[in-house]
Every structure is written in C-alpha cells, then in structure tokens.
Motif scaffolding. Structure first.
Motif, short mmCIF file in Angstrom:
data_model
loop_
_atom_site.label_atom_id
_atom_site.label_comp_id
_atom_site.label_asym_id
_atom_site.label_seq_id
_atom_site.Cartn_x
_atom_site.Cartn_y
_atom_site.Cartn_z
N ARG A 210 -63.77 -18.33 61.81
CA ARG A 210 -64.53 -17.19 63.17
C ARG A 210 -65.65 -18.23 63.67
N GLY A 211 -66.20 -19.32 62.54
CA GLY A 211 -67.20 -20.08 63.29
C GLY A 211 -66.68 -21.16 64.09
N GLY A 212 -65.49 -21.67 63.91
CA GLY A 212 -64.95 -22.91 64.52
C GLY A 212 -64.00 -23.58 63.64
N PRO A 213 -63.52 -24.91 63.76
CA PRO A 213 -62.83 -25.50 62.80
C PRO A 213 -63.55 -26.15 61.79
N PHE A 214 -62.89 -26.27 60.67
CA PHE A 214 -63.44 -26.93 59.34
C PHE A 214 -62.49 -28.05 59.10
N THR A 215 -62.62 -29.11 59.41
CA THR A 215 -61.66 -30.31 59.32
C THR A 215 -61.78 -31.54 58.09
N LEU A 216 -60.96 -31.73 57.40
CA LEU A 216 -61.14 -32.92 56.34
C LEU A 216 -60.11 -33.78 56.79
N VAL A 217 -60.66 -35.06 57.06
CA VAL A 217 -59.65 -36.27 57.57
C VAL A 217 -59.74 -37.25 56.52
N PRO A 218 -58.57 -37.84 56.21
CA PRO A 218 -58.51 -38.94 55.16
C PRO A 218 -59.38 -40.14 55.30
N LEU A 219 -59.93 -40.72 54.58
CA LEU A 219 -60.50 -42.10 54.63
C LEU A 219 -59.79 -42.76 53.43
N PRO A 220 -59.98 -44.20 53.37
CA PRO A 220 -59.23 -44.81 52.16
C PRO A 220 -59.84 -44.25 50.90
N LYS A 221 -58.94 -44.33 49.76
CA LYS A 221 -59.17 -43.86 48.40
C LYS A 221 -59.47 -42.48 48.58
N ASN A 222 -60.12 -41.99 47.59
CA ASN A 222 -60.55 -40.40 47.49
C ASN A 222 -61.76 -40.06 48.11
N ARG A 223 -61.78 -40.12 49.72
CA ARG A 223 -62.93 -39.95 50.48
C ARG A 223 -62.35 -39.29 51.66
N SER A 224 -63.04 -38.53 52.15
CA SER A 224 -62.50 -38.04 53.58
C SER A 224 -63.57 -37.65 54.37
N SER A 225 -63.52 -37.52 55.63
CA SER A 225 -64.71 -37.23 56.72
C SER A 225 -64.52 -35.93 56.82
N LEU A 226 -65.86 -35.11 57.16
CA LEU A 226 -66.03 -33.90 57.25
C LEU A 226 -66.38 -33.31 58.92
N VAL A 227 -65.80 -32.59 59.58
CA VAL A 227 -66.39 -32.05 60.73
C VAL A 227 -66.24 -30.48 60.61
N TRP A 228 -67.49 -29.85 60.12
CA TRP A 228 -67.74 -28.36 60.07
C TRP A 228 -68.31 -27.80 61.21
N VAL A 229 -67.43 -27.29 62.17
CA VAL A 229 -68.17 -26.31 63.17
C VAL A 229 -68.48 -24.98 62.84
N ALA A 230 -69.77 -24.67 62.79
CA ALA A 230 -69.89 -23.28 62.73
C ALA A 230 -71.07 -22.75 63.57
N ALA A 231 -71.44 -21.43 63.33
CA ALA A 231 -72.45 -21.00 64.43
C ALA A 231 -73.78 -21.88 64.16
N GLU A 232 -74.67 -21.86 65.36
CA GLU A 232 -75.85 -22.64 65.31
C GLU A 232 -76.68 -22.41 64.06
N GLY A 233 -77.07 -21.01 63.75
CA GLY A 233 -77.91 -20.75 62.84
C GLY A 233 -77.29 -21.14 61.50
N VAL A 234 -75.92 -20.90 61.39
CA VAL A 234 -75.29 -21.34 60.03
C VAL A 234 -75.33 -22.80 59.83
N ALA A 235 -75.18 -23.49 61.21
CA ALA A 235 -74.92 -24.90 60.76
C ALA A 235 -76.40 -25.55 60.64
N ARG A 236 -77.43 -24.85 61.00
CA ARG A 236 -78.84 -25.57 60.79
C ARG A 236 -79.09 -25.35 59.23
N ARG A 237 -78.85 -23.90 58.63
CA ARG A 237 -78.86 -23.54 57.43
C ARG A 237 -78.18 -24.54 56.33
N LEU A 238 -76.94 -24.87 56.70
CA LEU A 238 -76.41 -25.91 56.04
C LEU A 238 -76.81 -27.20 55.80
N SER A 239 -77.23 -27.78 57.40
CA SER A 239 -77.74 -28.98 57.33
C SER A 239 -79.06 -29.33 56.74
#
Length: 405
Positions: A210-239
């Motif tokens: 409901r806040g937006g897409p939460f995406t995990l995209v593969p990188l080499p080995k056991n690593r991934s990039s994160l794009v976590w889209v959330a409501a502004e207040g939630v995103a600030r708290r997480l950050s």
C-alpha cells in the motif's frame, strides 16, 4: 551573442552532463567519428542506487565498447517475480516471468550506478573524437550557426548542437524556455545494497504494498539492491534507523525469503517525483536523460529510457551529417523529438498508473490490477508480448554502429 569560436574548441556536438546518459550520448556520437565535447565533472553520488539495465540497454552499451568493463560487476535478472502484498480482497497469486520464455538468458543486468558511470568514464577517456572538459557549464547561448557553452572556469566550447544531459533540474532546459510539467508523490524511496544468507537465484522480486513497490534486485553473489517505496513519514522513520534495525525491517518486509539481511553499502532517501517536457528539442538544443523525463524508481524505466534517448540522438545527428545537413537544426531533430516524446509519455503513464493504483486503496482499482496480473500470468501470447515490450525496445541499431566504424 556567441563570440567567434576558437578553432580548437569547435565541435559538431557538445554534451553537457557527465552522468550515465550524457556519457552514453557522447560515446555514441564520437564512436561514429562525430567531433564531440563532453562537459561535466565526474562526481557519482554514493546513495546505494543501482540500475537494472534491460537487454536493449546492454546491447547498446556493448556497441559503445563499455559493456566488457561493466559485466563482471553486474547481476543477471533471469526471473521477475511480482507478489501482491496489499492485503486486498483481490490479491492474485505471485506471478513469475522467465527470460527463457522469450529466448533470453536474462531480462537485464543489475549494476551499482557509481560503477556504471566509472566504466563509461574510462571508456570516454579512451575514445577518439571525444574531448572531455572537466568543468560545469555556466550557460549555453544559441546563435544562428552554432551555440556556445560557457564554462564556470571561464572556458568556452562551441558546437552546432548542444545536448542537455544535466539532470532533472536542468539549467539548460530552464534557460531554453521548454515547457515542463512536474509532479510529486507523497512517497520517498529508501535505496541501499544488501547482503543476505540465502541465494537469490537471479530472481528479481517486487512486492506491491500500500505504500508502493518494495523491490529486491539481484547483484553478484549473495547481494541484492533495495528500492523500498513508502509513504514519506514511514520512509523518513526507516531512513533514520541504524543499519542493523533497517536490515531487520527489510528482512521482515521481504517475508524472510532471502534469510537474514544486512546493509552492505551506502544508503539513500530519494523523493518520488516525475517530470515531462512538451518537447525534447529547442533551437540547437536536445534533451536526454532526466533533463527530458524523470521517473520514480519503479520498473527500471529511467536510465533505460535515457539510453534510448542517446541512441536515437546518435541516429538523428549521424543521418544529418551524412546528408551534409546542419545537425543542430530543428529539421534534423524533428524525428528524434517525435519518437522520444511518445516513448517517454507511454513509459511515464505506465509507471504513474501502477504507483497510483497501489496508493488508491479502492476495491475496483484493486480488482483491475489483480485481473491484469492474472491475465499476464495465464495468457501465453500476452505474457510474452509484455515481457518483450519491457526489455526489447530498439536502441538505435547497435549492429549498425559496429559496422559504421
């Protein structure tokens, strides 16, 4: 008005902006023998962002001679997985799309943005017909036969055509008077690099929340990039969380699918905004990349669209040069302007519609989104058509680029 140009600083094209889109445009032009200047300082931002280079973009970068330096640091996206986590009554089951269904080993390759820019910069330094000016542009003044780019260090560069690749708040675009429509969303995106216990299997996973897409995209080995889209207040708290607490929140949001995670790179907080232009051209000016369009970090559209801009511009300029026409004239750029305006509009509409549908929290909208995802999963021809459209738009005939050198 521009001063009479110095002979050693006159080019067919001057590209302003040394990000990935500007570097790619300059490389594409110079590799076909077009005298090109690249104006801009090399200053990649360390904010944990990556770019998922779709198959057409990979082929384009390969044609520029840059892919060999990028590939060892990129992770393949062999499977795309979409999971509806909206808690809607109309939640469809998870959908998986496999690159092998359309004859590809991978839909694309994910690489850290800073590594991509560094590889393109190395290639630029080794490319004939490309002159680098390590300075910011103060302004560009268009004359009848050429434009003059004035540098903050006092230097001047003259060209038949100036290419604005100077970002979403482009000073060159603003000075040109091109009409702009911009908007924002009540969201921000948290970006970082993650390490995790379990292998990702080259699967890119997007949770629709409901806040937006939460995406995990593969990188080499056991690593991934994160794009976590959330409501502004939630995103600030997480950050504001420390790395350990943020990793715990990410592990929970990902439903433990990759095991325990830890933050393994720089972090960023990106405002969610969009921008479009009435036209990507003006008098002796063409816009590429975020100077022409800004997307939220959803669906891997932003830089891939910018690379299509670069390829299309190369085609337009090369066609004009071969026909002994002025590459900076509106006539030479008319086809480029039409095609890029349409491509950007279609992609922008798709990304905007998806994002707003998640925020709407309306039963009819949820039903439409769920039916659409089910149809893409179950109807083979539709499924393959959607996959091809997402990853295989033409990028300026890279095979012809090889043959023309």
């Amino acid at each position: 008005m521009p001063q009479p140009p110095r002979e050693d600083r006159v080019f067919a094209v001057a590209v302003v902006g040394a990000g990935a889109a500007g570097l790619s445009a300059a490389l594409a032009l110079a590799r076909d023998g077009i005298p090109t200047a690249l104006v801009g300082r090399h200053a990649p931002v360390a904010d944990g962002r990556t770019v998922a280079l779709l198959d057409g973009s990979v082929r384009f970068l390969d044609a520029l001679g840059a892919w060999g330096g990028i590939a060892p640091q990129a992770g393949p996206l062999a499977t795309l997985q979409i999971i509806d986590d909206t808690r809607s009554l109309f939640r469809p089951p998870p959908a998986r799309f496999h690159a092998g269904e359309i004859g590809l080993d991978a839909f694309g390759w994910n690489v850290e943005s800073r590594l991509l820019v560094e590889a393109l910069r190395r290639q630029a330094r080794a490319t004939e017909h490309l002159t680098l000016f390590e300075s910011d542009a103060a302004e560009a003044v268009a004359g009848e036969e050429f434009s003059e780019v004035r540098l903050v260090d006092g230097g001047r560069v003259s060209a038949r055509l100036v290419v604005a690749a100077d970002g979403g708040r482009s000073p060159l675009r603003t000075a040109s008077g091109i009409r702009v429509r911009d908007w924002s969303y009540p969201q921000s995106a948290i970006t970082t690099i993650l390490a995790h216990d379990r292998p990702h299997g080259n699967v890119s996973t997007e949770f629709h929340t409901r806040g937006g897409p939460f995406t995990l995209v593969p990188l080499p080995k056991n690593r991934s990039s994160l794009v976590w889209v959330a409501a502004e207040g939630v995103a600030r708290r997480l950050s504001a969380l420390d790395d350990a607490a943020l990793a715990e929140a990410v592990t929970a949001q990902a439903q433990g699918m990759l095991g325990t995670m830890r933050v393994d790179g720089p972090r960023g907080l990106v405002p969610m905004r969009g921008l479009s232009v009435a036209t990507p051209t003006a008098h002796r000016l063409a816009l590429v990349g975020e100077a022409a369009h800004v997307f939220p970090p959803i669906g891997a559209q932003g830089l891939n669209l910018g690379l299509r801009d670069a390829a299309a511009l190369r085609d337009a300029v090369l066609g004009a040069v071969r026909e002994h026409r002025d590459p900076g004239s509106r006539a030479a750029l008319a086809g480029f302007a039409r095609a890029r305006r349409l491509d950007a509009a279609l992609r922008s509409t798709a990304v905007d519609t998806l994002n707003r549908s998640l925020l709407a929290d309306l039963m009819p909208v949820d039903a439409l989104r769920g039916v659409g995802l089910l149809a893409m999963s179950a109807i083979g021809p539709l499924r393959r058509a959607v996959m091809r459209e997402g990853v295989l738009p033409r990028l300026g005939a890279p095979e012809q680029m090889r043959a023309s050198r």
